[in-house]
Motif scaffolding. Structure first.
Motif: not given
Length: 145
Positions: A6, A8, A10, A56, A58, A70, A72
């Motif tokens: 995954q 991620t 920010d 969040a 995805a 993902f 966040q």
């Protein structure tokens, strides 16, 4: 043994950035858990207050082969150049002017959806095929390759 991965990211607006990347990659926003018609319905049932429902998001490859992205929410904004970035393979198999024309067309499509065009790197054989450096709506760099 191969692992699922995954990536991620920010950001300030997970829903907005996931919608952009779903469009850019041909992905889809991940469906809510079984039994729920929408994420809002699922988050309501989980007791998540309205002001936290964009913490969040995805996106997933509809064919199941690509990595999940993902997003966040974090309080701080982007500060410096990315050390890791996504390459969007928008002109596989093409070379020279055909390649650059395909990259330019994809750049135009993504700019209309909130991306920013940063730099063009011309083909420089034998190793440099040419690419465009872009930024997503929150300034994260990515390449059209």
């Amino acid at each position: 043994m191969a692992r699922e991965i995954q990536i991620t990211i920010d950001c300030a607006d997970p829903a907005g950035l996931s919608a952009f990347w779903a469009e850019a990659l041909g992905y889809q926003v991940q469906a809510p858990p079984p039994g729920f018609a929408s994420w809002d319905e699922a988050l309501e049932a989980m007791g998540v207050p309205p002001e936290r429902r964009n913490d969040a998001s995805a996106v997933v490859d509809p064919e199941g082969s690509g990595p999940r992205l993902f997003f966040q929410r974090v309080p701080e904004g982007k500060q410096v150049k990315n050390r890791v970035h996504v390459d969007v393979r928008a002109a596989p198999g093409l070379q020279g002017e055909d390649r650059m024309a395909a990259l330019e067309a994809e750049a135009e499509r993504l700019v209309a959806r909130g991306a920013t065009r940063l730099e063009r790197h011309e083909p420089a054989p034998p190793l440099g095929a040419g690419h465009l450096i872009m930024a997503d709506p929150e300034g994260n760099e990515f390449c059209l390759d």
